[in-house]
Design an enzyme around this catalytic site. Structure first.
Site, mmCIF file in Angstrom:
data_model
loop_
_atom_site.group_PDB
_atom_site.id
_atom_site.type_symbol
_atom_site.label_atom_id
_atom_site.label_comp_id
_atom_site.label_asym_id
_atom_site.label_seq_id
_atom_site.Cartn_x
_atom_site.Cartn_y
_atom_site.Cartn_z
ATOM 1 N N GLY A 286 0.811 -1.217 0.000
ATOM 2 C CA GLY A 286 0.000 0.000 0.000
ATOM 3 C C GLY A 286 0.845 1.269 0.000
ATOM 4 N N MET B 292 4.731 3.146 2.047
ATOM 5 C CA MET B 292 5.929 2.907 2.859
ATOM 6 C C MET B 292 6.348 4.170 3.592
ATOM 7 S SD MET B 292 8.142 0.786 3.849
ATOM 8 C CE MET B 292 9.355 1.308 5.044
ATOM 9 N N GLU C 205 0.923 5.656 7.574
ATOM 10 C CA GLU C 205 2.328 5.957 7.282
ATOM 11 C C GLU C 205 2.805 7.135 8.127
ATOM 12 O OE1 GLU C 205 3.585 3.601 5.782
ATOM 13 O OE2 GLU C 205 1.747 2.799 4.947
ATOM 14 N N HIS D 294 3.628 6.065 11.637
ATOM 15 C CA HIS D 294 4.891 5.329 11.730
ATOM 16 C C HIS D 294 6.062 6.248 12.089
ATOM 17 C CE1 HIS D 294 4.415 1.143 10.839
ATOM 18 N NE2 HIS D 294 3.938 1.285 9.615
HETATM 19 N N1 0A1 Z 1 5.823 -0.780 6.332
HETATM 20 C C1 0A1 Z 1 4.814 -0.645 5.325
HETATM 21 C C2 0A1 Z 1 4.514 -1.892 4.581
HETATM 22 C C3 0A1 Z 1 5.453 -2.301 3.529
HETATM 23 C C4 0A1 Z 1 6.211 -3.423 3.697
HETATM 24 C C5 0A1 Z 1 7.022 -3.891 2.688
HETATM 25 C C6 0A1 Z 1 7.031 -3.214 1.497
HETATM 26 O O1 0A1 Z 1 7.807 -3.695 0.490
HETATM 27 C C7 0A1 Z 1 7.355 -4.189 -0.598
HETATM 28 C C8 0A1 Z 1 6.286 -2.085 1.309
HETATM 29 C C9 0A1 Z 1 5.498 -1.622 2.353
HETATM 30 C C10 0A1 Z 1 3.512 -0.296 6.022
HETATM 31 O O2 0A1 Z 1 3.170 -0.915 7.010
HETATM 32 O O3 0A1 Z 1 2.833 0.570 5.544
HETATM 33 ZN ZN ZN Z 2 2.793 -0.124 8.650
#
Ligand code: 0A1
Ligand code: ZN
Length: 890
Positions: free
Chosen positions: A283, A285, A320, A323
């Site tokens: 979705g 990052m 996001e 985070h």
């Molecule tokens: N940390 C992001 C999620 C995410 C994880 C891996 C990715 O790589 C393909 C991309 C995004 C979240 O929780 O929004």
């Molecule tokens: Zn997240």
């Protein structure tokens, strides 16, 4: 990832992680093997010479021995598909070697400067991990282990470094150059190039690094923080998308204000950039100061996005943003701690959306998602605790369990201590661990200390997989209701024995006379416990797990009349919708398993129709809530209910029978309430787009159409075509088309064609066009999907497009579970074709087939055979190998 890149073993030695893996069997990484990294990297300089097919990266790392780790003369820098062009230590050629994909340098002293030069080809990067090209622009995705595809680096979340980045490229191709932190300098280069230098003052792990270069424009609006600092907020998109960015920008401002107000968290840079890209695996990052988003979660206007899309944009922007504290300022020690940032951040985004849009409806939606996505995971071969103990490929653990159950677990702590003490615990967590890479244990300890509660037993929620079952028995003694609650946690792979866990349940005891009891929180700590509750009047009815205080399945045998009573009168709107769901689940599972007598069937149907009639007539309800009460349980959830707790020899789910029972019930409701549904549809059609009740009206409009369609397809076709033609927004248009897609009517083809023509240049809307056809109730879905896979607009290279067609199909229970196995074959073919292109996305299809054990034997054999066929194909990615092999084990 080769075993040698294992970031959780002291020196990446393969033997420490697993015994002799075969070349086809990627190693297992274990939580218990975690060791701190031997070196600290206080600062990192990156120099990028950007080009779509050959980007040169010079990385300069200052490294120091880590006094908290076992000393090692070797510095292991993770790599993935990289070749080093030069390696220097302190300005002189170094002694180094490759070990699998990693680069190992021998360092004699305590502090060195290591410089490595590599060249990568972003345009060939179809995995979309690392630096890749999307629509002519360059962007990055580094979580979890993508940074090692850009340069050699200790690519693990507990190595925090301060980054200074210089990027240079052709001005025409890349007029905008963005990175984390603040832009500190920029200028012209030679031969039509330009450059920018960025500095991020906050130390961060490599997974939060981001870079974007492309032809972009921004929608900008400053935000003033609680302490009066002005933050420049930008949403960057391609020029043609600019008009659809206001909602994202406003959502960002709302999120920033909410986090200050509710969690006391203020933003910490002068710049917040969001960039929308059309090729993205997930979705969005949360890269520090430079979020990269799937366009799906940025672009929205009423003509192209549904109300649900607007909500999703707001929710993901908030997620996001949140985070920045829960993830970036306090990050994860290792990837086993993923729920530390994800569970907590999902809870924070859920609470935010509840405050923005209304608590009850949002809670109902979130619980529906949990039941449809997480409960099946918890009951299947891929079940894992929210803090897993081992993995082969961490990308496979971005799951509904880590995210959604992770959020539920933290929500339970909040319910037990109340909002104020929970806030005190969170404040303590942020104070204690700011700037650190922390663990789930650190979080629980902070809540324990800050909120003053003993969470010793509660920690089991982090360690045990499986959805607990709670049983209820009741006896009346005078004015008291003695409620005996029991719990059991089902056996899951690798976890045969489970211990009881504290289960907080909000309970009220109402009276069938109409008197409503007061709500009280009880915590079921043991295998069985009795609670004495006071009775509000005669014929007590227990309303339990109000607000869904615990992610459990309640097993009780409530009389139909009691459920009807709760559905109509419970003062907790969530509990009202639950009662209706319970009524429908009981009836549908009974009908599907052939366990109902004709009388019972008729009585069950009549009760549900009666409850629907009351919801339609209840003027105290708004349409948003009414809509929730008119939604039947999903087929996936019914499979779970039919297959029970999964104990050996139990009943299996019969997808064909469940589909028939559910459609039969819809038809019965549609027939019995034909007049009321037509009236509701007409009333809702008269509400204008921007009327305060418009959203609710649009929701019930399409729900009503769907029920009419089950009973009277010809009438529904006519109403849906009229709704489509009159629509001035995407919610109505998509709703009408969804109903038409399931019907055999000429209106189906004409409206699909009109829709395609109108939106042929808008990728996100064309995704909807694919999805509507793949998800439909039409008998020829499989043929439609085969044809659509040949459509010139279809490509396996764009994850949104793949999800729009094939993932939608895999989520269409009727078509996917076609009795001859054609649906299973199609999905297996997609996995095999996609795996070499984008393994992360390919592996996400496996769970659909992996549920075979809970399905009736005929289909189960066909599903299993497809998994075996995938495994036999060999040469699978780590991602797909892990998911398929786990699905076949046990
Ligand atoms: N940390 C992001 C999620 C995410 C994880 C891996 C990715 O790589 C393909 C991309 C995004 C979240 O929780 O929004
Ligand atoms: Zn997240």
């Amino acid at each position: 990832m080769d075993i040698a890149t294992n970031p959780t073993t002291p020196d990446g030695n393969p033997e420490l992680a697993d015994a002799a893996p075969t070349p086809h069997e990627p190693p297992v990484i274990r939580r218990e093997d975690y060791r701190p990294f031997a070196w600290l990297v206080p600062s990192t300089r990156l120099d990028f010479r950007l080009a779509l097919d050959a980007t040169r990266v010079t990385a300069t790392l200052t490294v120091e021995r880590n006094p908290a780790a076992d000393a090692s003369p070797e510095l292991r820098l993770n790599g993935d598909s990289l070749t080093a062009q030069s390696v220097m230590v302190d300005g002189a050629p170094a002694e180094w070697r490759m070990e699998g994909p990693d680069l190992v340098v021998t360092l004699p002293g305590d502090r060195h400067v290591v410089e490595v030069v590599t060249t990568i080809d972003p345009s060939a990067n179809t995995q979309l991990m690392g630096l890749y090209a999307s629509n002519g622009m360059l962007c990055t995705q580094c979580e979890s282990e993508g940074f090692r595809r850009i340069t050699f680096f200790p690519d693990r979340p507990d190595v925090l470094s301060t980054y200074a980045v210089r990027m240079e490229g052709e001005r025409d191709a890349f007029p905008i150059l963005l990175c984390n932190g603040n832009r500190v300098a920029e200028g012209e280069g030679e031969n039509g190039t330009h450059w920018a230098e960025w500095h991020d003052p906050w130390p961060k792990p490599s997974y939060l690094f981001a870079l974007v270069a492309g032809d972009l424009v921004a929608n900008s609006k400053p935000f003033t923080t609680a302490t009066g600092r002005v933050v420049e907020c930008n949403v960057w998109v391609r020029k043609e998308d600019l008009a659809r960015t206001d909602h994202a920008l406003e959502s960002l401002h709302r999120s920033m204000a909410w986090d200050e107000e509710v969690f006391g968290r203020e933003y910490d840079l002068d710049l917040y950039n969001i960039v929308a890209v059309s090729d993205f695996n997930m979705g969005a990052m949360e890269n520090k100061g430079l979020n990269v988003f799937n366009t799906k979660y940025v672009l929205a206007d009423p003509d192209t996005a549904t109300d649900a899309d607007f909500d999703a944009v707001e929710g993901v922007i908030a997620h996001e943003y949140f985070h920045n504290w829960s993830g970036n300022r306090v990050t994860c020690r290792d990837w086993f701690q993923l729920a530390l940032k994800e569970g907590f951040t999902v809870l924070r985004d859920q609470l935010f959306s509840q405050d923005m849009r209304g608590e009850a409806v949002k809670r109902i939606e979130d619980v529906r998602i949990l039941r449809a996505a997480q409960f099946p995971e918890d009951a299947g071969p891929l079940a894992h605790p929210i803090r897993p103990d081992s993995y082969r490929e961490i990308s496979n653990f971005y799951t509904a369990t880590v995210y959604n159950k992770g959020a539920e677990v933290i929500r339970m702590m909040r319910s037990m201590v109340g909002e104020a003490r929970f806030r005190a615990g969170c404040d303590l967590y942020f104070d204690r661990h700011d700037g650190e890479a922390a663990t789930c244990e650190d979080f629980v300890k902070a809540i324990e200390d800050g909120a003053e509660i003993d969470l010793t037993r509660f920690r089991r929620w982090y360690a045990q997989a499986g959805t607990p079952r709670v049983t209820m028995r009741q006896a009346v003694e005078g004015d008291t209701l003695r409620l005996t609650l029991g719990q059991s946690v089902p056996v899951t792979p690798g976890q045969p024995d489970k211990l009881p866990m504290p289960i907080p349940l909000k309970i009220a005891v109402h009276s069938r006379s109409g008197a409503l009891g007061a709500e009280r929180l009880v915590v079921l700590e043991d295998e069985e416990q009795t609670f004495d509750l006071s009775i509000a009047g005669p014929d007590p009815v227990v309303s339990v797990n109000r607000g869904f205080t615990a992610p459990v399945v309640i097993e009780r045998d409530l009389q139909r009349e009691d459920l009807v009573f709760l559905a109509a009168h419970d003062d907790d709107p969530f509990a009202r919708s639950e009662a209706l769901q319970e009524l429908a689940v009981g009836h549908l599972v009974g009908a599907a398993s052939g366990a109902l007598s004709a009388d019972d069937r008729q009585a069950g149907e009549a009760a549900i129709i009666g409850a629907f009639r009351s919801s339609l007539a209840d003027n105290a309800l708004d349409d948003a809530m009414r809509g929730e009460l008119l939604v039947l349980p999903s087929e996936t959830y019914l499979f779970e209910a039919m297959a029970g707790s999964g104990a050996a020899g139990e009943r299996k789910a019969d997808p064909g029978a469940i589909h028939a029972a559910r459609e039969g019930l819809k038809a019965a409701i549609g027939t019995a309430l034909a007049r009321e549904l037509a009236a509701l549809h007409a009333r809702a059609c008269a509400v204008a787009l921007d009327h305060p009740e418009g959203r609710g009206a649009r929701k019930v409009k399409t729900i009503a159409l769907g029920l009419v369609a089950a009973a009277d397809p010809a009438k529904a076709a006519q109403l849906a075509a009229a709704q489509y033609d009159a629509a001035d927004n995407m919610t109505d248009r998509q709703g009408a088309l969804m109903v038409l897609c399931g019907l055999d009517t000429p209106h189906r083809e004409t409206r699909l064609a009109v829709f395609y023509e109108r939106y042929r240049d808008n990728a996100l809307v064309i995704d909807k066009w694919f999805t509507l056809q793949a998800l439909s109730l039409h008998p020829d879905v499989i043929a439609h999907v085969r044809k659509l896979a040949e459509h010139p607009d279809f490509t396996l290279k764009n994850p949104n497009r793949v999800r729009s067609l094939h993932m939608a199909f895999a989520g269409n229970p009727k078509a996917f579970h076609k009795a001859d196995g054609e649906g299973y074959r199609m999905v297996a073919d997609v996995i095999l074709a996609l795996d070499p292109i984008n393994p992360q996305t390919a592996a996400r299809f496996v769970p659909a087939l992996g549920r075979w054990r809970r399905i009736e034997p005929g289909r189960a054999a066909l599903m299993k055979a497809e998994l075996e066929r995938i495994l036999a194909a060999g040469n699978l990615s780590r991602d797909t190998f892990e998911q398929v092999s786990r699905s076949l084990e046990g």
